[in-house]
Design an enzyme around this catalytic site. Sequence first.
Site, PDB file in Angstrom:
ATOM      1  N   GLU A 255      37.389  14.253 -13.636  1.00 53.04           N
ATOM      2  CA  GLU A 255      36.443  13.317 -14.010  1.00 53.04           C
ATOM      3  C   GLU A 255      35.046  13.519 -13.345  1.00 53.04           C
ATOM      4  O   GLU A 255      35.139  12.940 -12.028  1.00 53.04           O
ATOM      5  CB  GLU A 255      36.797  11.830 -14.380  1.00 53.04           C
ATOM      6  CG  GLU A 255      37.654  11.924 -15.506  1.00 53.04           C
ATOM      7  CD  GLU A 255      37.117  11.873 -16.857  1.00 53.04           C
ATOM      8  OE1 GLU A 255      35.866  11.961 -17.086  1.00 53.04           O
ATOM      9  OE2 GLU A 255      37.768  12.017 -17.762  1.00 53.04           O
ATOM     10  N   CYS A 289      28.041   7.657 -13.343  1.00 50.07           N
ATOM     11  CA  CYS A 289      28.331   9.237 -13.350  1.00 50.07           C
ATOM     12  C   CYS A 289      27.638   9.369 -14.842  1.00 50.07           C
ATOM     13  O   CYS A 289      26.800  10.533 -15.127  1.00 50.07           O
ATOM     14  CB  CYS A 289      29.817   9.592 -13.554  1.00 50.07           C
ATOM     15  SG  CYS A 289      30.343   8.688 -14.621  1.00 50.07           S
TER      16      CYS A 289
HETATM   17  P1  NAD Z   1      33.270  12.332  -3.824  1.00 53.96           P
HETATM   18  O1  NAD Z   1      33.709  13.432  -4.553  1.00 53.96           O
HETATM   19  O2  NAD Z   1      32.466  12.233  -2.562  1.00 53.96           O
HETATM   20  O3  NAD Z   1      34.459  11.391  -3.297  1.00 53.96           O
HETATM   21  C1  NAD Z   1      35.536  11.056  -4.590  1.00 53.96           C
HETATM   22  C2  NAD Z   1      36.569  10.494  -3.952  1.00 53.96           C
HETATM   23  O4  NAD Z   1      37.354  11.869  -3.343  1.00 53.96           O
HETATM   24  C3  NAD Z   1      36.731   9.696  -2.655  1.00 53.96           C
HETATM   25  O5  NAD Z   1      38.018   8.607  -2.825  1.00 53.96           O
HETATM   26  C4  NAD Z   1      36.823  10.732  -1.534  1.00 53.96           C
HETATM   27  O6  NAD Z   1      37.522  10.219  -0.280  1.00 53.96           O
HETATM   28  C5  NAD Z   1      37.828  11.522  -2.040  1.00 53.96           C
HETATM   29  N1  NAD Z   1      37.776  13.016  -1.491  1.00 53.96           N
HETATM   30  C6  NAD Z   1      36.750  13.696  -1.018  1.00 53.96           C
HETATM   31  N2  NAD Z   1      37.114  14.631  -0.400  1.00 53.96           N
HETATM   32  C7  NAD Z   1      38.225  15.064  -0.751  1.00 53.96           C
HETATM   33  C8  NAD Z   1      39.217  16.142  -0.580  1.00 53.96           C
HETATM   34  N3  NAD Z   1      38.720  17.168  -0.046  1.00 53.96           N
HETATM   35  N4  NAD Z   1      40.178  16.011  -1.297  1.00 53.96           N
HETATM   36  C9  NAD Z   1      40.634  14.940  -1.910  1.00 53.96           C
HETATM   37  N5  NAD Z   1      39.913  13.861  -1.871  1.00 53.96           N
HETATM   38  C10 NAD Z   1      38.811  13.992  -1.305  1.00 53.96           C
HETATM   39  O7  NAD Z   1      32.524  11.301  -4.920  1.00 53.96           O
HETATM   40  P2  NAD Z   1      31.750   9.908  -4.803  1.00 53.96           P
HETATM   41  O8  NAD Z   1      30.482  10.165  -3.872  1.00 53.96           O
HETATM   42  O9  NAD Z   1      32.709   8.970  -4.081  1.00 53.96           O
HETATM   43  O10 NAD Z   1      31.477   9.429  -6.173  1.00 53.96           O
HETATM   44  C11 NAD Z   1      30.118  10.065  -6.846  1.00 53.96           C
HETATM   45  C12 NAD Z   1      30.572  10.835  -7.796  1.00 53.96           C
HETATM   46  O11 NAD Z   1      31.761  10.578  -8.633  1.00 53.96           O
HETATM   47  C13 NAD Z   1      29.440  11.590  -8.683  1.00 53.96           C
HETATM   48  O12 NAD Z   1      29.288  12.597  -8.691  1.00 53.96           O
HETATM   49  C14 NAD Z   1      29.727  10.728 -10.054  1.00 53.96           C
HETATM   50  O13 NAD Z   1      28.838  11.241 -10.925  1.00 53.96           O
HETATM   51  C15 NAD Z   1      31.346  11.132 -10.013  1.00 53.96           C
HETATM   52  N6  NAD Z   1      32.036  10.260 -10.802  1.00 53.96           N
HETATM   53  C16 NAD Z   1      32.352  10.413 -12.043  1.00 53.96           C
HETATM   54  C17 NAD Z   1      33.006   9.767 -12.951  1.00 53.96           C
HETATM   55  C18 NAD Z   1      33.511  10.226 -14.353  1.00 53.96           C
HETATM   56  O14 NAD Z   1      34.158   9.332 -14.687  1.00 53.96           O
HETATM   57  N7  NAD Z   1      33.273  11.271 -14.687  1.00 53.96           N
HETATM   58  C19 NAD Z   1      32.947   8.350 -12.666  1.00 53.96           C
HETATM   59  C20 NAD Z   1      32.418   7.907 -11.380  1.00 53.96           C
HETATM   60  C21 NAD Z   1      31.928   8.771 -10.771  1.00 53.96           C
END
Ligand code: NAD
Length: 483
Positions: A255, A289
């Site tokens: 997602e 998102c």
């Molecule tokens: P992010 O990708 O930076 O982080 C998301 C999660 O992934 C955090 O818990 C982070 O610690 C973890 N993470 C980071 N690097 C990782 C790795 N290498 N391996 C495993 N986990 C890792 O995203 P964010 O800044 O927390 O959230 C914002 C993003 O999320 C935006 O792009 C938004 O559109 C998206 N989002 C999507 C949805 C959806 O349902 N499609 C919902 C909410 C947010």
Amino acid sequence: MTGFLNDGLARNFLAGSWVEGDGGAVIAVEDPGLEEHMADCAQAGEASLARALDAARASVDRGDLADMNPHARARMMQRIATEIRALAEEGAPLLCRESGKALSAARDEFEEAAAYFEYYGGMADKLEGKSIPLGPDYADYTLLEPYGVSAQIVPWNFPVSIAARSLAPSMAAGNATIIKSPELDPIGLAMLGRALERAEVPAGAVSILNGIGFDLGARLVASSEIDQIVFTGSVPTGQAILHAAAETVTPSLMELGGKSAALVFEDADLDTFVASLQSGIFYNAGQVCSAMARVLVHRSIYEAVVERAAALANGLSVGHGLDEPDHTPLASSLQLTSVAELTSTARQDGARVAAGGAPLDRKGHFMAPTILADVNPASRVAQEEIFGPVACFTPFDTEAEAIAMANGTDFGLVAGLFTKDLARSHRVARRLRAGQVFVNEWFAGGISTPFGGVGKSGFGREKGLEALQNYVRTKNIAISLKG
Ligand code: NAD
């Protein structure tokens, strides 16, 4: 600090116990509205992860959830919902302060989380296989089996409700689950652990660990001890996780981000549109998102719509989330820098700043509510996810042009249109490249309507009955009756 954070430390919920960080490590949690340290959370490392993985595997092997009477599993999930509601009064202010969001939005998250457990709890005893006719010599049927250990990575924008969105169907299907909380705001999600504890969820069936993404998150998704990955977050992280998943051939649900467009036709009700614009791009300071990131408007009403949008943006009250303003801070200074830098490219690319355009000169990580007009559809602000309170307006002349522009990014999470023409609603909705389409109300739908993306917005679906398919796999059993 009293209650859940009685000593200012949010612990890991590990196999039914509350544990400190490995070697006493902590992650500092900031109140982004005050730019002040709020609390610490215990940081899990390799040792805690190994314990959580062992506990989850043992829970799967014992059949804690999978072999639990399905009615009992359903009742346990209803109890979790009750406990989440009971904790909301204490939890919502903590979530409000750690994330920056309005108190009402934090309350909504707890309510939505409870609703997910009710909804999927109601399905725990209705996951039915089927029997397949092979003639009188065979009995053939399918079982919907849980994957085993589900590893779930949660983003910071809606930590409580998004965690519940994946955890509830995962539990309903009988999986054990390990959640990695977001490092920016882990406290509200830790309270979900308290609800699980109070509902007497078997130890090990769910663990919630706090840790850094590229460390703990990366270790979790690369582990050969997990059977499924559920990731909600950004595209680059999703891509990194898919690489890790390829090594172990682990099924994954993605997602990811969005750059969603609203199409405003010449017959649209503008009051309806403006109300949707407010929630669409300014709710949670645009850190959503499925935000209304782009607005494509028929040229005949374009200037009037931009003017109303600018008046809306300029009229929003601004403040700390606890004071329930219209507009709240971004989640971190890093997030503010990233939003401000990308927004600042708009002018060079020919856009007009109709409102806002820069950070606000006040304490807290506030970006001004921003309306960019005359945005070139090929420019960075029209193509890249800003993830802030910034809406990009562009005029169109024909329906076909509007659809092509709406579909003209790498993303495809949601889309929407505003029109009184019923035939056009159906026609355009079918042609929009998105997992959800809203007509005359942005964010229409709810926990029972399937949600997910196409293109770089990801794959698989959360919410609704559809989501359950992501948490089970089908086994076919064929029995010869000949002998
Ligand atoms: P992010 O990708 O930076 O982080 C998301 C999660 O992934 C955090 O818990 C982070 O610690 C973890 N993470 C980071 N690097 C990782 C790795 N290498 N391996 C495993 N986990 C890792 O995203 P964010 O800044 O927390 O959230 C914002 C993003 O999320 C935006 O792009 C938004 O559109 C998206 N989002 C999507 C949805 C959806 O349902 N499609 C919902 C909410 C947010």
